[in-house]
Design an enzyme around this catalytic site. Structure first.
Site, PDB file in Angstrom:
ATOM      1  N   GLU A 151       1.597 -11.700   4.619  1.00  0.00           N
ATOM      2  CA  GLU A 151       2.313 -11.354   3.462  1.00  0.00           C
ATOM      3  C   GLU A 151       3.707 -11.777   3.812  1.00  0.00           C
ATOM      4  O   GLU A 151       4.302 -11.054   4.682  1.00  0.00           O
ATOM      5  CB  GLU A 151       2.057 -10.002   3.053  1.00  0.00           C
ATOM      6  CG  GLU A 151       2.838  -9.640   1.907  1.00  0.00           C
ATOM      7  CD  GLU A 151       3.216  -8.001   2.049  1.00  0.00           C
ATOM      8  OE1 GLU A 151       3.582  -7.548   0.844  1.00  0.00           O
ATOM      9  OE2 GLU A 151       3.300  -7.323   2.943  1.00  0.00           O
ATOM     10  N   HIS A 183      -1.693  -5.501  -5.352  1.00  0.00           N
ATOM     11  CA  HIS A 183      -1.435  -4.293  -5.654  1.00  0.00           C
ATOM     12  C   HIS A 183       0.035  -3.929  -5.573  1.00  0.00           C
ATOM     13  O   HIS A 183       0.400  -2.627  -5.664  1.00  0.00           O
ATOM     14  CB  HIS A 183      -2.142  -3.584  -4.493  1.00  0.00           C
ATOM     15  CG  HIS A 183      -1.646  -3.688  -2.937  1.00  0.00           C
ATOM     16  ND1 HIS A 183      -1.647  -5.059  -2.545  1.00  0.00           N
ATOM     17  CD2 HIS A 183      -0.963  -2.988  -1.943  1.00  0.00           C
ATOM     18  CE1 HIS A 183      -1.109  -5.021  -1.426  1.00  0.00           C
ATOM     19  NE2 HIS A 183      -0.403  -3.859  -1.080  1.00  0.00           N
ATOM     20  N   ASP A 184       1.152  -4.569  -5.392  1.00  0.00           N
ATOM     21  CA  ASP A 184       2.290  -4.562  -5.368  1.00  0.00           C
ATOM     22  C   ASP A 184       3.028  -5.140  -6.430  1.00  0.00           C
ATOM     23  O   ASP A 184       4.248  -4.619  -6.776  1.00  0.00           O
ATOM     24  CB  ASP A 184       2.949  -5.114  -4.118  1.00  0.00           C
ATOM     25  CG  ASP A 184       2.615  -4.418  -3.099  1.00  0.00           C
ATOM     26  OD1 ASP A 184       2.267  -3.347  -2.913  1.00  0.00           O
ATOM     27  OD2 ASP A 184       2.498  -5.375  -1.834  1.00  0.00           O
ATOM     28  N   ASP A 217     -14.325   3.981  -2.092  1.00  0.00           N
ATOM     29  CA  ASP A 217     -14.905   4.198  -0.798  1.00  0.00           C
ATOM     30  C   ASP A 217     -15.561   2.965  -0.213  1.00  0.00           C
ATOM     31  O   ASP A 217     -16.091   2.081  -1.265  1.00  0.00           O
ATOM     32  CB  ASP A 217     -15.394   5.434  -0.458  1.00  0.00           C
ATOM     33  CG  ASP A 217     -16.525   5.808  -1.593  1.00  0.00           C
ATOM     34  OD1 ASP A 217     -17.352   4.877  -1.903  1.00  0.00           O
ATOM     35  OD2 ASP A 217     -16.730   6.894  -1.807  1.00  0.00           O
ATOM     36  N   ASP A 273     -15.828   4.678  -6.486  1.00  0.00           N
ATOM     37  CA  ASP A 273     -16.292   5.774  -5.726  1.00  0.00           C
ATOM     38  C   ASP A 273     -17.675   5.961  -5.704  1.00  0.00           C
ATOM     39  O   ASP A 273     -18.292   5.966  -6.674  1.00  0.00           O
ATOM     40  CB  ASP A 273     -15.436   6.868  -6.569  1.00  0.00           C
ATOM     41  CG  ASP A 273     -15.494   8.338  -5.935  1.00  0.00           C
ATOM     42  OD1 ASP A 273     -15.856   8.234  -4.631  1.00  0.00           O
ATOM     43  OD2 ASP A 273     -15.323   9.253  -6.462  1.00  0.00           O
ATOM     44  N   ASP A 332      -6.944  -5.742   6.151  1.00  0.00           N
ATOM     45  CA  ASP A 332      -5.688  -5.880   5.967  1.00  0.00           C
ATOM     46  C   ASP A 332      -5.039  -5.223   7.423  1.00  0.00           C
ATOM     47  O   ASP A 332      -5.731  -4.099   8.032  1.00  0.00           O
ATOM     48  CB  ASP A 332      -5.291  -4.840   5.000  1.00  0.00           C
ATOM     49  CG  ASP A 332      -3.836  -5.197   4.294  1.00  0.00           C
ATOM     50  OD1 ASP A 332      -2.825  -5.423   5.015  1.00  0.00           O
ATOM     51  OD2 ASP A 332      -4.086  -5.358   3.099  1.00  0.00           O
ATOM     52  N   ASP A 376     -15.316  12.050  -5.123  1.00  0.00           N
ATOM     53  CA  ASP A 376     -13.986  12.778  -4.992  1.00  0.00           C
ATOM     54  C   ASP A 376     -12.715  11.918  -5.679  1.00  0.00           C
ATOM     55  O   ASP A 376     -11.723  12.266  -5.425  1.00  0.00           O
ATOM     56  CB  ASP A 376     -13.712  12.615  -3.323  1.00  0.00           C
ATOM     57  CG  ASP A 376     -13.405  11.122  -2.883  1.00  0.00           C
ATOM     58  OD1 ASP A 376     -13.607  10.188  -3.622  1.00  0.00           O
ATOM     59  OD2 ASP A 376     -13.125  11.253  -1.732  1.00  0.00           O
ATOM     60  N   ASN A 389     -18.799   8.994  -3.846  1.00  0.00           N
ATOM     61  CA  ASN A 389     -19.118  10.498  -3.780  1.00  0.00           C
ATOM     62  C   ASN A 389     -18.525  11.404  -4.425  1.00  0.00           C
ATOM     63  O   ASN A 389     -18.343  12.699  -4.272  1.00  0.00           O
ATOM     64  CB  ASN A 389     -18.713  10.734  -2.344  1.00  0.00           C
ATOM     65  CG  ASN A 389     -17.367  10.653  -1.943  1.00  0.00           C
ATOM     66  OD1 ASN A 389     -16.475  10.075  -2.747  1.00  0.00           O
ATOM     67  ND2 ASN A 389     -16.802  10.828  -0.515  1.00  0.00           N
ATOM     68  N   ASP A 446       0.302  -7.572   6.863  1.00  0.00           N
ATOM     69  CA  ASP A 446       1.249  -6.676   6.010  1.00  0.00           C
ATOM     70  C   ASP A 446       2.718  -7.100   6.377  1.00  0.00           C
ATOM     71  O   ASP A 446       2.690  -7.104   7.822  1.00  0.00           O
ATOM     72  CB  ASP A 446       1.078  -5.483   6.347  1.00  0.00           C
ATOM     73  CG  ASP A 446       1.714  -4.317   5.214  1.00  0.00           C
ATOM     74  OD1 ASP A 446       1.551  -4.688   3.957  1.00  0.00           O
ATOM     75  OD2 ASP A 446       2.672  -3.820   5.600  1.00  0.00           O
TER      76      ASP A 446
HETATM   77  C1  GLC Z   1       3.178  -4.259   2.092  1.00  0.00           C
HETATM   78  C2  GLC Z   1       2.118  -3.782   1.146  1.00  0.00           C
HETATM   79  C3  GLC Z   1       2.706  -2.675   0.500  1.00  0.00           C
HETATM   80  C4  GLC Z   1       3.038  -1.622   1.475  1.00  0.00           C
HETATM   81  C5  GLC Z   1       4.339  -2.215   2.134  1.00  0.00           C
HETATM   82  C6  GLC Z   1       4.415  -1.202   3.329  1.00  0.00           C
HETATM   83  O1  GLC Z   1       4.308  -4.991   1.245  1.00  0.00           O
HETATM   84  O2  GLC Z   1       1.625  -4.633   0.520  1.00  0.00           O
HETATM   85  O3  GLC Z   1       1.642  -1.892  -0.505  1.00  0.00           O
HETATM   86  O4  GLC Z   1       3.866  -0.409   0.914  1.00  0.00           O
HETATM   87  O5  GLC Z   1       3.656  -3.544   2.809  1.00  0.00           O
HETATM   88  O6  GLC Z   1       3.466  -1.108   4.300  1.00  0.00           O
END
Ligand code: GLC
Length: 541
Positions: free
Chosen positions: A264, A325-326, A30, A22, A99, A26, A24, A201
């Protein structure tokens, strides 16, 4: 080797921008924050960054609900910040992968606002609308990935719209050519600015069954699983027509030099490899998540590697992912000690590795109580451990308050160990996991065998996995101990001695006549004397 495309020889590093840096105060990361950390990334030695969505978004799914494909959300900065970040990355030798979220938009996207305004609106068909059944119920039995029906009734026009995820994420209708063209224009917008590629995605969901047939029930469903698993996604995913769409996405990229298309895809191996496309006209890298789903057992991992190698189409370039991140963090899944072995595995397999930010400092699991939970999936299906917050906690940079991530209140709590587990401390520590990651990345550059050599399995049992990477300029042996007991492994026939180049413990560099693996240790060794002979010997054997 110079002729290899950058996305084949390089290492990709995923940045979840809300949690990286970050600038700034918040509490949310960013673009300026990313700029401040480019020096770190180039020190680490990665070749490319993939940044999760930074587009304008109401953040119902933290950016995966895009309200404008050609802008920057103010929380992340401005378009000038983006251009500066892109230039800075390129100046540091880093490629930038964005992404791209084509399956669905935000319900605040102007396309959806128009589409829902009336049944006759010119964008009505841009989304997937359907009349209720005669009893007023949903058009079919499809389930949202975040639980509940995948259909929501629009009161105004009395039709349902489809959303594979949240109701705030309506699915686009990719059978409509206007949708395709609008999305290709959005891709060109970023490619023209100099972006080096896209991670697309949920690419395998982009086309649905034309007749919207019900999905069959999954006979193996367990009530402790996410609701989506109640049905088999036979008609809502992985439709044959999706490959034509992906070939079109690819053609958009191919009009530019040297860009990459990553997809993905969560599918079994035999379905996954179809995403390379006919004659490799599909994704350059259909993400390979096999290591995420395979239990931490050397024999099973060995089988998965061999099956994957066998399943790849001719010319298809492999890739490996340990976390994102999932998914639960690797150190949370296998423990801190094995996190190092996992790093060696990821960075010595054949194919492009993707590192998830924070794995290089051994970020592990943080239990986040329900009242602090932010992830919409965790909130919509509580009690099943589905929240993705634990793998999205802020990066830990130094010993200061909030680990240097923010001077404000971080949007998710920091892991408690940030006094010791942070970049500054680990950068100084010659035996840290961060040092190990850096050494592994450097070795990939140094040894053609690691960047492009073939994969040759040597042996595997429950705990120990040994393989070679063979190359005309010299092979390397990799031996991994996934257990917590010492193990001794003989060198493969034809190799008398080996020079240890790297241990996950970052200490020994001896010449050995057999491979002695301490508990939780991985080793990379250079067979001696012959530089080329050992792989030939192995092949003959
Ligand atoms: C993908 C992303 C995930 C998101 C989902 C819906 O699986 O990696 O984080 O919630 O798509 O866009």
């Amino acid at each position: 080797m110079n002729k290899m495309e950058w996305w084949k020889r390089g290492v990709v590093y995923q940045i979840y921008p809300r949690s990286f840096q970050d600038s700034n105060g918040d509490g949310v990361g960013d673009l300026r924050g990313i700029c401040e950390r480019l020096e770190y990334l180039s020190w680490l030695g990665v070749d490319a960054i993939w940044i999760s969505p930074i587009y304008p978004s109401p953040m119902a799914d933290f950016g995966y609900d895009v309200a404008d494909y050609c802008g920057i959300d103010p929380i992340f900065g401005t378009m000038e910040d983006f251009d500066r970040m892109l230039q800075g990355a390129h100046a540091n030798g880093l490629k930038v992968i964005l992404d791209f979220v084509p399956n669905h938009t935000s319900n605040q996207h102007r396309w959806f606002c128009e589409s829902r305004s009336s049944r006759t609106n010119s964008k009505r068909d841009w989304y997937i609308w359907h009349d209720p059944k005669s009893d007023g119920s949903q058009p079919n039995n499809w389930i949202s990935y975040f639980g509940g029906s995948a259909w929501t009734l629009d009161e105004n026009t009395q039709q349902f719209y489809l959303h594979s995820f949240l109701r705030e994420q309506p699915d686009l209708n990719w059978r409509n050519p206007q949708v395709r063209h609008a999305m290709y224009d959005a891709m060109r917008f970023w490619l023209d600015r100099g972006v080096d590629g896209f991670r697309v995605d949920v690419i395998w969901l982009m086309i649905k069954d034309q007749n919207l047939r019900d999905n069959p029930v999954n006979p193996n469903y367990q009530p402790n699983q996410a609701e989506i698993h109640r049905l088999l996604q036979l008609h809502s995913a992985d439709q044959p027509e999706v490959h034509d769409v992906i070939a079109e996405l690819r053609r958009v990229l191919d009009d530019y030099d040297d860009r990459v298309l990553i997809g993905e895809i969560y599918l079994p191996l035999e379905r996954l490899v179809a995403y390379y496309g006919k004659g490799l006209s599909g994704a350059h890298l259909p993400f390979n998540f096999q290591l995420i789903y395979t239990s931490w057992n050397a024999r099973k991992i060995s089988n998965v590697i061999e099956e994957y190698e066998r399943a790849l189409p001719a010319g298809g370039w492999p890739n490996w992912v340990l976390g994102n991140h999932d998914q639960p963090r690797i150190a949370a899944r296998v423990g801190k000690a094995q996190g190092r072995v996992a790093a060696m595995l990821l960075l010595t397999l054949r194919g492009t590795p993707t590192i998830y930010y924070g794995d290089e400092i051994g970020l592990a699991k943080l239990d986040i109580p329900l009242e602090q939970m932010r992830d919409p999936w965790g909130l919509s299906e509580p009690g099943l451990g589905l929240s993705r917050d634990p793998e999205r906690t802020p990066m830990q940079w130094d010993r200061s308050c909030n680990a240097g991530f923010t001077v404000g209140t971080p949007w998710l709590p920091l892991s408690r160990d940030h006094q010791i587990c942070n970049v500054v401390a680990l950068r100084e520590d010659q035996s840290s996991i961060l040092t190990l990651y850096r050494r592994l990345i450097a070795l990939r550059r140094e040894y053609p065998a690691l960047a492009s050599g073939s994969y040759f399995p040597v042996t595997a049992d429950e705990d120990v996995l040994v393989y070679m990477r063979c190359h005309a300029q010299g092979g390397l042996l990799v031996a991994l101990n996934l257990g917590d007991e010492e193990r001794v492994v003989s060198l493969p026939a034809g190799i008398a001695r080996a020079q240890i180049c790297l241990s996950t413990h970052l200490d020994v560099q001896a010449v050995v006549a057999d491979i002695r693996l301490r508990p939780n240790e991985g080793l990379i060794a250079l067979p001696i004397p012959g530089r080329t002979s050992q792989c030939a010997v192995l092949r003959r054997g």
